[in-house]
Scaffold this motif. Structure first.
Motif, PDB file in Angstrom:
ATOM      1  N   CYS A 278      35.909  45.668  42.757  1.00  0.00           N
ATOM      2  CA  CYS A 278      36.297  47.192  42.590  1.00  0.00           C
ATOM      3  C   CYS A 278      37.097  47.438  43.626  1.00  0.00           C
ATOM      4  O   CYS A 278      38.343  48.185  43.535  1.00  0.00           O
ATOM      5  N   LEU A 279      36.933  47.039  44.934  1.00  0.00           N
ATOM      6  CA  LEU A 279      37.614  47.409  46.118  1.00  0.00           C
ATOM      7  C   LEU A 279      39.067  46.969  45.907  1.00  0.00           C
ATOM      8  O   LEU A 279      40.039  47.507  46.414  1.00  0.00           O
ATOM      9  N   GLY A 280      39.300  45.579  45.348  1.00  0.00           N
ATOM     10  CA  GLY A 280      40.539  45.055  45.205  1.00  0.00           C
ATOM     11  C   GLY A 280      41.085  46.002  44.118  1.00  0.00           C
ATOM     12  O   GLY A 280      42.370  46.181  44.429  1.00  0.00           O
ATOM     13  N   LYS A 281      40.514  46.544  43.065  1.00  0.00           N
ATOM     14  CA  LYS A 281      41.325  47.212  42.344  1.00  0.00           C
ATOM     15  C   LYS A 281      41.831  48.530  42.433  1.00  0.00           C
ATOM     16  O   LYS A 281      42.619  49.327  42.397  1.00  0.00           O
ATOM     17  N   ILE A 282      40.924  49.182  43.690  1.00  0.00           N
ATOM     18  CA  ILE A 282      41.433  50.593  44.129  1.00  0.00           C
ATOM     19  C   ILE A 282      41.871  50.538  45.669  1.00  0.00           C
ATOM     20  O   ILE A 282      42.291  51.445  46.169  1.00  0.00           O
ATOM     21  N   ALA A 283      42.329  49.399  45.973  1.00  0.00           N
ATOM     22  CA  ALA A 283      43.070  49.091  47.361  1.00  0.00           C
ATOM     23  C   ALA A 283      44.232  50.184  47.284  1.00  0.00           C
ATOM     24  O   ALA A 283      44.406  50.615  48.361  1.00  0.00           O
ATOM     25  N   LEU A 318      41.553  38.959  47.725  1.00  0.00           N
ATOM     26  CA  LEU A 318      42.587  38.807  48.867  1.00  0.00           C
ATOM     27  C   LEU A 318      44.029  38.495  48.094  1.00  0.00           C
ATOM     28  O   LEU A 318      44.953  38.766  48.496  1.00  0.00           O
ATOM     29  N   ALA A 319      43.836  37.349  47.065  1.00  0.00           N
ATOM     30  CA  ALA A 319      45.051  37.098  46.736  1.00  0.00           C
ATOM     31  C   ALA A 319      45.846  38.238  45.845  1.00  0.00           C
ATOM     32  O   ALA A 319      47.044  38.355  45.847  1.00  0.00           O
ATOM     33  N   ALA A 320      45.123  39.301  45.311  1.00  0.00           N
ATOM     34  CA  ALA A 320      45.828  40.318  44.746  1.00  0.00           C
ATOM     35  C   ALA A 320      46.251  41.493  45.577  1.00  0.00           C
ATOM     36  O   ALA A 320      46.930  42.387  45.116  1.00  0.00           O
ATOM     37  N   GLU A 323      49.581  42.351  49.627  1.00  0.00           N
ATOM     38  CA  GLU A 323      50.900  43.180  50.023  1.00  0.00           C
ATOM     39  C   GLU A 323      50.536  44.475  51.140  1.00  0.00           C
ATOM     40  O   GLU A 323      51.482  44.976  51.849  1.00  0.00           O
ATOM     41  N   TYR A 324      49.142  44.466  51.046  1.00  0.00           N
ATOM     42  CA  TYR A 324      48.504  45.564  51.938  1.00  0.00           C
ATOM     43  C   TYR A 324      48.468  45.213  53.613  1.00  0.00           C
ATOM     44  O   TYR A 324      47.846  45.736  54.285  1.00  0.00           O
ATOM     45  N   PHE A 325      48.790  43.914  53.650  1.00  0.00           N
ATOM     46  CA  PHE A 325      48.366  43.229  55.077  1.00  0.00           C
ATOM     47  C   PHE A 325      49.656  42.792  55.635  1.00  0.00           C
ATOM     48  O   PHE A 325      50.624  42.489  55.113  1.00  0.00           O
ATOM     49  N   VAL A 357      45.112  30.491  49.760  1.00  0.00           N
ATOM     50  CA  VAL A 357      45.966  29.993  50.956  1.00  0.00           C
ATOM     51  C   VAL A 357      47.342  29.824  50.747  1.00  0.00           C
ATOM     52  O   VAL A 357      48.329  30.365  51.464  1.00  0.00           O
ATOM     53  N   ASP A 358      47.643  29.204  49.524  1.00  0.00           N
ATOM     54  CA  ASP A 358      49.187  29.207  49.397  1.00  0.00           C
ATOM     55  C   ASP A 358      49.915  30.463  49.151  1.00  0.00           C
ATOM     56  O   ASP A 358      51.229  30.667  49.890  1.00  0.00           O
ATOM     57  N   ILE A 359      49.206  31.459  48.792  1.00  0.00           N
ATOM     58  CA  ILE A 359      50.056  32.764  48.788  1.00  0.00           C
ATOM     59  C   ILE A 359      50.148  33.230  50.111  1.00  0.00           C
ATOM     60  O   ILE A 359      51.359  33.741  50.346  1.00  0.00           O
ATOM     61  N   TYR A 360      49.183  33.021  50.766  1.00  0.00           N
ATOM     62  CA  TYR A 360      49.352  33.664  52.431  1.00  0.00           C
ATOM     63  C   TYR A 360      50.471  32.761  53.109  1.00  0.00           C
ATOM     64  O   TYR A 360      50.952  33.260  53.918  1.00  0.00           O
TER      65      TYR A 360
END
Length: 384
Positions: A278-283, A318-320, A323-325, A357-360
Protein backbone atom coordinates in the motif's frame (compact mmCIF):
# COMPACT_ATOMS: atom_id res chain seq x y z
CA UNK A 1 -45.16 2.91 -20.08
CA UNK A 2 -43.19 1.06 -22.78
CA UNK A 3 -44.12 0.84 -26.46
CA UNK A 4 -43.01 -1.83 -28.88
CA UNK A 5 -43.93 -3.79 -32.00
CA UNK A 6 -43.42 -0.90 -34.41
CA UNK A 7 -41.62 -3.27 -36.76
CA UNK A 8 -45.07 -4.61 -37.80
CA UNK A 9 -46.83 -1.23 -37.82
CA UNK A 10 -49.30 -1.37 -40.71
CA UNK A 11 -52.19 0.28 -42.45
CA UNK A 12 -55.05 -2.12 -41.75
CA UNK A 13 -56.73 -1.04 -44.98
CA UNK A 14 -53.87 -2.60 -46.89
CA UNK A 15 -54.78 -6.19 -47.85
CA UNK A 16 -51.09 -7.17 -47.80
CA UNK A 17 -50.17 -5.40 -44.52
CA UNK A 18 -47.18 -7.09 -42.88
CA UNK A 19 -48.95 -7.40 -39.52
CA UNK A 20 -51.11 -10.18 -40.97
CA UNK A 21 -48.08 -12.30 -41.83
CA UNK A 22 -45.55 -11.25 -39.19
CA UNK A 23 -47.56 -10.08 -36.17
CA UNK A 24 -46.88 -13.38 -34.36
CA UNK A 25 -43.12 -12.72 -34.50
CA UNK A 26 -43.36 -9.80 -32.08
CA UNK A 27 -42.02 -10.99 -28.69
CA UNK A 28 -44.78 -12.05 -26.28
CA UNK A 29 -47.49 -11.49 -28.91
CA UNK A 30 -49.12 -14.86 -28.21
CA UNK A 31 -49.12 -14.25 -24.47
CA UNK A 32 -51.69 -11.47 -24.75
CA UNK A 33 -53.41 -12.42 -28.02
CA UNK A 34 -57.20 -12.72 -28.01
CA UNK A 35 -58.79 -16.11 -28.80
CA UNK A 36 -59.53 -15.37 -32.45
CA UNK A 37 -55.86 -14.65 -33.15
CA UNK A 38 -54.77 -17.71 -31.21
CA UNK A 39 -57.10 -19.85 -33.35
CA UNK A 40 -56.72 -18.34 -36.79
CA UNK A 41 -53.58 -16.22 -36.75
CA UNK A 42 -53.22 -12.50 -37.24
CA UNK A 43 -55.15 -12.60 -40.49
CA UNK A 44 -58.24 -12.71 -38.27
CA UNK A 45 -57.85 -8.96 -37.74
CA UNK A 46 -59.39 -8.43 -41.18
CA UNK A 47 -62.67 -10.04 -40.10
CA UNK A 48 -63.09 -8.12 -36.82
CA UNK A 49 -63.43 -4.48 -35.78
CA UNK A 50 -60.01 -2.88 -35.68
CA UNK A 51 -60.41 -2.05 -32.00
CA UNK A 52 -61.13 -5.65 -30.97
CA UNK A 53 -57.53 -6.61 -30.16
CA UNK A 54 -57.00 -3.51 -28.03
CA UNK A 55 -60.29 -4.07 -26.21
CA UNK A 56 -59.29 -7.62 -25.30
CA UNK A 57 -55.93 -6.49 -23.92
CA UNK A 58 -57.71 -3.90 -21.79
CA UNK A 59 -59.99 -6.51 -20.24
CA UNK A 60 -59.65 -8.87 -17.29
CA UNK A 61 -56.89 -11.48 -17.54
CA UNK A 62 -58.31 -14.87 -18.62
CA UNK A 63 -57.00 -16.54 -15.45
CA UNK A 64 -59.30 -14.27 -13.45
CA UNK A 65 -62.50 -14.93 -15.43
CA UNK A 66 -63.87 -17.86 -13.41
CA UNK A 67 -63.23 -16.25 -10.03
CA UNK A 68 -64.62 -12.93 -11.25
CA UNK A 69 -67.88 -14.57 -12.35
CA UNK A 70 -68.27 -16.13 -8.88
CA UNK A 71 -67.59 -12.72 -7.35
CA UNK A 72 -70.46 -11.08 -9.29
CA UNK A 73 -72.85 -14.03 -9.28
CA UNK A 74 -76.50 -12.95 -9.48
CA UNK A 75 -77.30 -15.30 -6.61
CA UNK A 76 -76.02 -13.66 -3.40
CA UNK A 77 -75.63 -17.03 -1.71
CA UNK A 78 -73.33 -18.24 -4.51
CA UNK A 79 -71.04 -15.25 -4.43
CA UNK A 80 -67.60 -15.85 -2.99
CA UNK A 81 -66.11 -13.48 -0.45
CA UNK A 82 -63.43 -11.01 -1.37
CA UNK A 83 -61.12 -12.95 0.90
CA UNK A 84 -61.76 -16.14 -1.06
CA UNK A 85 -61.23 -14.27 -4.32
CA UNK A 86 -57.85 -13.00 -3.11
CA UNK A 87 -56.90 -16.44 -1.81
CA UNK A 88 -57.63 -18.00 -5.21
CA UNK A 89 -55.49 -15.36 -6.87
CA UNK A 90 -52.56 -15.99 -4.56
CA UNK A 91 -52.44 -19.72 -5.18
CA UNK A 92 -49.55 -21.08 -7.22
CA UNK A 93 -50.31 -20.17 -10.81
CA UNK A 94 -53.13 -17.86 -9.73
CA UNK A 95 -53.80 -14.46 -11.23
CA UNK A 96 -51.99 -12.70 -8.36
CA UNK A 97 -49.03 -15.10 -8.52
CA UNK A 98 -46.73 -12.74 -10.42
CA UNK A 99 -43.15 -11.61 -9.75
CA UNK A 100 -44.20 -7.96 -9.41
CA UNK A 101 -46.92 -8.64 -6.82
CA UNK A 102 -44.73 -11.06 -4.85
CA UNK A 103 -41.87 -8.57 -4.86
CA UNK A 104 -44.07 -5.64 -3.84
CA UNK A 105 -45.64 -7.54 -0.95
CA UNK A 106 -42.30 -8.97 0.15
CA UNK A 107 -40.61 -5.57 0.21
CA UNK A 108 -43.48 -4.00 2.15
CA UNK A 109 -43.07 -6.55 4.93
CA UNK A 110 -39.35 -7.19 4.72
CA UNK A 111 -38.59 -6.18 8.29
CA UNK A 112 -41.08 -8.62 9.85
CA UNK A 113 -40.09 -11.65 7.80
CA UNK A 114 -37.92 -14.47 9.05
CA UNK A 115 -34.27 -14.54 8.10
CA UNK A 116 -34.94 -17.32 5.56
CA UNK A 117 -37.86 -15.47 3.95
CA UNK A 118 -35.87 -12.25 3.81
CA UNK A 119 -32.94 -14.06 2.18
CA UNK A 120 -35.29 -15.53 -0.46
CA UNK A 121 -36.70 -12.10 -1.33
CA UNK A 122 -33.24 -10.59 -1.52
CA UNK A 123 -32.11 -13.43 -3.80
CA UNK A 124 -35.06 -12.71 -6.09
CA UNK A 125 -34.19 -9.03 -6.09
CA UNK A 126 -30.55 -9.77 -6.77
CA UNK A 127 -31.49 -11.68 -9.92
CA UNK A 128 -33.84 -9.03 -11.30
CA UNK A 129 -32.24 -6.64 -13.74
CA UNK A 130 -34.48 -5.07 -16.35
CA UNK A 131 -37.69 -6.90 -15.49
CA UNK A 132 -39.29 -3.90 -13.82
CA UNK A 133 -39.12 -0.14 -14.46
CA UNK A 134 -36.21 1.72 -12.86
CA UNK A 135 -38.60 4.07 -11.04
CA UNK A 136 -40.19 1.07 -9.31
CA UNK A 137 -36.81 0.16 -7.85
CA UNK A 138 -35.95 3.75 -7.03
CA UNK A 139 -39.25 4.77 -5.41
CA UNK A 140 -40.50 1.48 -3.99
CA UNK A 141 -37.68 -1.00 -3.47
CA UNK A 142 -34.69 1.19 -2.62
CA UNK A 143 -36.22 2.99 0.42
CA UNK A 144 -37.31 -0.32 1.96
CA UNK A 145 -33.92 -1.91 1.38
CA UNK A 146 -32.07 1.04 2.92
CA UNK A 147 -34.37 0.91 5.93
CA UNK A 148 -33.77 -2.82 6.21
CA UNK A 149 -29.98 -2.43 6.04
CA UNK A 150 -29.92 0.28 8.67
CA UNK A 151 -32.62 -0.88 11.08
CA UNK A 152 -34.17 -4.18 10.03
CA UNK A 153 -31.39 -6.71 9.87
CA UNK A 154 -31.14 -6.78 6.09
CA UNK A 155 -27.37 -6.80 6.43
CA UNK A 156 -24.74 -7.06 3.69
CA UNK A 157 -27.05 -8.98 1.34
CA UNK A 158 -29.56 -6.13 1.25
CA UNK A 159 -26.78 -3.58 0.83
CA UNK A 160 -25.43 -5.53 -2.12
CA UNK A 161 -28.83 -5.18 -3.82
CA UNK A 162 -28.85 -1.47 -2.93
CA UNK A 163 -25.56 -1.08 -4.79
CA UNK A 164 -26.99 -2.81 -7.86
CA UNK A 165 -29.93 -0.42 -7.93
CA UNK A 166 -27.65 2.55 -7.18
CA UNK A 167 -25.67 1.99 -10.37
CA UNK A 168 -28.72 3.16 -12.32
CA UNK A 169 -29.40 6.21 -10.16
CA UNK A 170 -28.44 9.69 -11.27
CA UNK A 171 -25.82 11.46 -9.16
CA UNK A 172 -28.53 13.66 -7.66
CA UNK A 173 -30.66 10.65 -6.69
CA UNK A 174 -27.64 8.87 -5.24
CA UNK A 175 -26.75 11.93 -3.17
CA UNK A 176 -30.30 12.35 -1.88
CA UNK A 177 -31.27 8.72 -1.28
CA UNK A 178 -28.16 6.60 -0.71
CA UNK A 179 -25.34 8.87 0.46
CA UNK A 180 -26.89 9.86 3.85
CA UNK A 181 -27.39 6.19 4.76
CA UNK A 182 -23.86 5.26 3.67
CA UNK A 183 -22.43 7.99 5.89
CA UNK A 184 -24.42 6.73 8.89
CA UNK A 185 -23.53 3.09 8.20
CA UNK A 186 -19.81 3.81 8.42
CA UNK A 187 -20.35 4.50 12.13
CA UNK A 188 -22.24 1.23 12.56
CA UNK A 189 -20.40 -1.16 14.90
CA UNK A 190 -21.64 -4.23 12.99
CA UNK A 191 -18.49 -5.75 11.46
CA UNK A 192 -20.35 -7.48 8.64
CA UNK A 193 -21.85 -4.16 7.57
CA UNK A 194 -18.49 -2.38 7.82
CA UNK A 195 -16.74 -4.99 5.68
CA UNK A 196 -19.61 -4.86 3.19
CA UNK A 197 -19.27 -1.07 2.96
CA UNK A 198 -15.54 -1.36 2.36
CA UNK A 199 -16.11 -4.07 -0.27
CA UNK A 200 -18.53 -1.80 -2.12
CA UNK A 201 -16.49 1.38 -1.73
CA UNK A 202 -15.06 1.11 -5.28
CA UNK A 203 -18.63 1.27 -6.61
CA UNK A 204 -19.43 4.38 -4.56
CA UNK A 205 -16.27 6.40 -4.37
CA UNK A 206 -16.73 8.40 -7.57
CA UNK A 207 -20.23 9.40 -6.40
CA UNK A 208 -19.07 10.61 -2.99
CA UNK A 209 -17.82 14.23 -2.75
CA UNK A 210 -14.28 14.71 -1.50
CA UNK A 211 -15.45 16.66 1.54
CA UNK A 212 -17.83 13.86 2.54
CA UNK A 213 -15.10 11.22 2.26
CA UNK A 214 -12.48 13.31 4.02
CA UNK A 215 -14.63 14.77 6.81
CA UNK A 216 -17.33 12.16 7.45
CA UNK A 217 -16.41 8.74 6.10
CA UNK A 218 -12.66 8.50 6.76
CA UNK A 219 -12.92 9.54 10.45
CA UNK A 220 -15.31 6.61 11.04
CA UNK A 221 -13.43 4.26 8.76
CA UNK A 222 -10.13 4.52 10.68
CA UNK A 223 -11.43 2.46 13.60
CA UNK A 224 -11.07 -0.49 11.22
CA UNK A 225 -7.28 -0.15 11.34
CA UNK A 226 -7.30 -1.18 15.00
CA UNK A 227 -10.26 -3.59 14.96
CA UNK A 228 -9.69 -6.90 16.73
CA UNK A 229 -10.93 -8.79 13.67
CA UNK A 230 -8.14 -9.26 11.09
CA UNK A 231 -10.64 -9.28 8.21
CA UNK A 232 -11.76 -5.76 9.14
CA UNK A 233 -8.18 -4.50 9.41
CA UNK A 234 -7.32 -6.13 6.08
CA UNK A 235 -10.30 -4.67 4.26
CA UNK A 236 -9.74 -1.23 5.77
CA UNK A 237 -6.14 -1.31 4.55
CA UNK A 238 -7.21 -2.28 1.02
CA UNK A 239 -9.68 0.60 0.99
CA UNK A 240 -6.86 3.13 1.38
CA UNK A 241 -6.07 2.73 -2.32
CA UNK A 242 -9.71 3.41 -3.16
CA UNK A 243 -10.12 6.61 -1.15
CA UNK A 244 -6.61 8.08 -1.25
CA UNK A 245 -7.49 10.53 -4.04
CA UNK A 246 -10.36 11.89 -1.95
CA UNK A 247 -8.25 12.65 1.15
CA UNK A 248 -6.57 15.95 1.93
CA UNK A 249 -2.77 16.22 2.18
CA UNK A 250 -3.12 16.94 5.89
CA UNK A 251 -5.08 13.73 6.50
CA UNK A 252 -2.77 11.62 4.32
CA UNK A 253 0.48 12.82 5.90
CA UNK A 254 -0.95 12.93 9.39
CA UNK A 255 -3.62 10.51 10.52
CA UNK A 256 -3.35 8.01 7.66
CA UNK A 257 0.42 7.56 7.95
CA UNK A 258 0.06 7.18 11.71
CA UNK A 259 -2.34 4.25 11.23
CA UNK A 260 -0.26 2.70 8.46
CA UNK A 261 2.76 2.74 10.79
CA UNK A 262 0.73 0.64 13.24
CA UNK A 263 -0.41 -1.70 10.49
CA UNK A 264 3.23 -2.25 9.47
CA UNK A 265 3.69 -3.95 12.88
CA UNK A 266 0.45 -5.97 12.74
CA UNK A 267 0.49 -9.47 14.18
CA UNK A 268 -0.84 -10.80 10.88
CA UNK A 269 2.02 -11.23 8.38
CA UNK A 270 -0.34 -10.74 5.42
CA UNK A 271 -1.44 -7.38 6.76
CA UNK A 272 2.19 -6.30 7.28
CA UNK A 273 2.93 -7.30 3.70
CA UNK A 274 -0.06 -5.47 2.28
CA UNK A 275 0.83 -2.37 4.27
CA UNK A 276 4.19 -2.27 2.50
CA UNK A 277 2.49 -2.74 -0.87
CA UNK A 278 0.00 0.00 0.00
CA UNK A 279 2.76 2.46 0.92
CA UNK A 280 4.51 1.77 -2.37
CA UNK A 281 1.33 2.47 -4.32
CA UNK A 282 0.44 5.70 -2.48
CA UNK A 283 4.01 7.07 -2.53
CA UNK A 284 3.03 9.67 -5.14
CA UNK A 285 0.36 11.02 -2.76
CA UNK A 286 2.73 11.59 0.16
CA UNK A 287 4.18 15.01 1.02
CA UNK A 288 7.43 15.69 -0.80
CA UNK A 289 9.19 17.00 2.31
CA UNK A 290 8.81 13.76 4.30
CA UNK A 291 8.15 11.14 1.62
CA UNK A 292 11.70 9.73 1.33
CA UNK A 293 12.11 9.55 5.11
CA UNK A 294 8.76 7.77 5.58
CA UNK A 295 9.29 5.26 2.77
CA UNK A 296 12.88 4.38 3.62
CA UNK A 297 11.96 3.80 7.27
CA UNK A 298 8.97 1.63 6.36
CA UNK A 299 10.71 -0.46 3.69
CA UNK A 300 13.86 -0.91 5.80
CA UNK A 301 11.75 -2.32 8.62
CA UNK A 302 9.97 -4.69 6.21
CA UNK A 303 13.30 -5.97 4.89
CA UNK A 304 13.88 -7.46 8.36
CA UNK A 305 10.43 -9.06 8.59
CA UNK A 306 10.48 -12.82 9.33
CA UNK A 307 7.70 -13.33 6.74
CA UNK A 308 9.22 -14.00 3.33
CA UNK A 309 6.51 -12.18 1.36
CA UNK A 310 6.87 -9.10 3.55
CA UNK A 311 10.58 -8.91 2.71
CA UNK A 312 9.85 -9.48 -0.96
CA UNK A 313 7.18 -6.77 -0.92
CA UNK A 314 9.69 -4.30 0.55
CA UNK A 315 12.17 -5.02 -2.24
CA UNK A 316 9.48 -4.67 -4.91
CA UNK A 317 8.25 -1.41 -3.36
CA UNK A 318 11.79 -0.02 -3.31
CA UNK A 319 12.19 -0.97 -6.97
CA UNK A 320 8.96 0.85 -7.84
CA UNK A 321 9.60 4.03 -5.85
CA UNK A 322 13.24 4.79 -6.71
CA UNK A 323 12.28 8.08 -8.38
CA UNK A 324 11.40 9.56 -5.00
CA UNK A 325 14.92 9.19 -3.54
CA UNK A 326 18.07 11.24 -4.19
CA UNK A 327 21.23 9.62 -5.49
CA UNK A 328 22.76 10.11 -2.05
CA UNK A 329 19.80 8.29 -0.45
CA UNK A 330 20.22 5.48 -2.95
CA UNK A 331 23.93 5.03 -2.21
CA UNK A 332 24.06 5.64 1.54
CA UNK A 333 20.66 4.69 2.94
CA UNK A 334 19.05 2.18 0.60
CA UNK A 335 21.71 -0.03 -0.99
CA UNK A 336 23.40 -0.81 2.37
CA UNK A 337 20.13 -2.20 3.77
CA UNK A 338 19.15 -4.01 0.58
CA UNK A 339 22.46 -5.84 0.04
CA UNK A 340 21.99 -8.36 2.90
CA UNK A 341 18.91 -9.60 1.04
CA UNK A 342 21.20 -10.82 -1.75
CA UNK A 343 22.01 -13.80 0.49
CA UNK A 344 18.54 -14.23 2.00
CA UNK A 345 17.61 -17.81 2.87
CA UNK A 346 14.66 -17.61 0.46
CA UNK A 347 15.33 -17.73 -3.29
CA UNK A 348 12.29 -15.51 -3.96
CA UNK A 349 13.85 -12.73 -1.90
CA UNK A 350 17.36 -13.20 -3.35
CA UNK A 351 16.07 -12.91 -6.92
CA UNK A 352 14.09 -9.74 -6.16
CA UNK A 353 17.04 -8.29 -4.24
CA UNK A 354 19.23 -8.70 -7.34
CA UNK A 355 16.67 -6.86 -9.48
CA UNK A 356 16.32 -4.05 -6.94
CA UNK A 357 20.07 -3.68 -6.47
CA UNK A 358 20.52 -3.49 -10.24
CA UNK A 359 17.97 -0.68 -10.47
CA UNK A 360 19.73 1.36 -7.78
CA UNK A 361 23.23 0.64 -9.10
CA UNK A 362 22.22 1.88 -12.55
CA UNK A 363 20.80 5.01 -10.96
CA UNK A 364 24.00 5.63 -8.98
CA UNK A 365 26.30 4.86 -11.91
CA UNK A 366 24.40 7.28 -14.11
CA UNK A 367 24.71 9.98 -11.47
CA UNK A 368 28.40 9.24 -10.94
CA UNK A 369 29.09 9.43 -14.67
CA UNK A 370 27.96 13.04 -14.72
CA UNK A 371 30.19 14.02 -11.79
CA UNK A 372 33.56 15.78 -12.40
CA UNK A 373 36.67 13.58 -12.57
CA UNK A 374 38.14 15.44 -9.59
CA UNK A 375 36.58 17.58 -6.97
CA UNK A 376 37.26 21.31 -7.17
CA UNK A 377 40.42 22.15 -5.15
CA UNK A 378 39.65 23.81 -1.84
CA UNK A 379 41.74 26.69 -0.33
CA UNK A 380 43.08 24.45 2.44
CA UNK A 381 44.50 22.07 -0.18
CA UNK A 382 46.88 24.76 -1.40
CA UNK A 383 48.17 25.44 2.12
CA UNK A 384 49.43 21.90 2.53
Amino acid sequence: MELGGFEVLSNVKDDDAIIYAYGSLVPDSSRFAPPELARSGWDAIKKSPHSAVDSYNFGIPPTMHASYKRLVNANPKARITVGAFLEQGRRSGGFFDSPLIKLTEGIDNLDVKSEEERAEILDDLDQLTDDFPEDFFKMKVLPELLKSVEFGGGGPKAFGVVMKIATKLTNDDFEARVQPVVIRLFSNPDRAIRVCLLDNLPLMIDRLPQKVVNDKIFPNMVSGFTDVAPVVREQTLKSVLVIIHKLSDRVINGELLKYLAKMANDEQPGIRTNTTICLGKIAKNLGTSTRAKVLIAAFTRSLRDPFVHARNAALMALAATGEYFTEEDCATRILPVVCPSLIDKEKLVREQANKTVDIYLQRIRKAAASMPRQRTPQPQDKAR
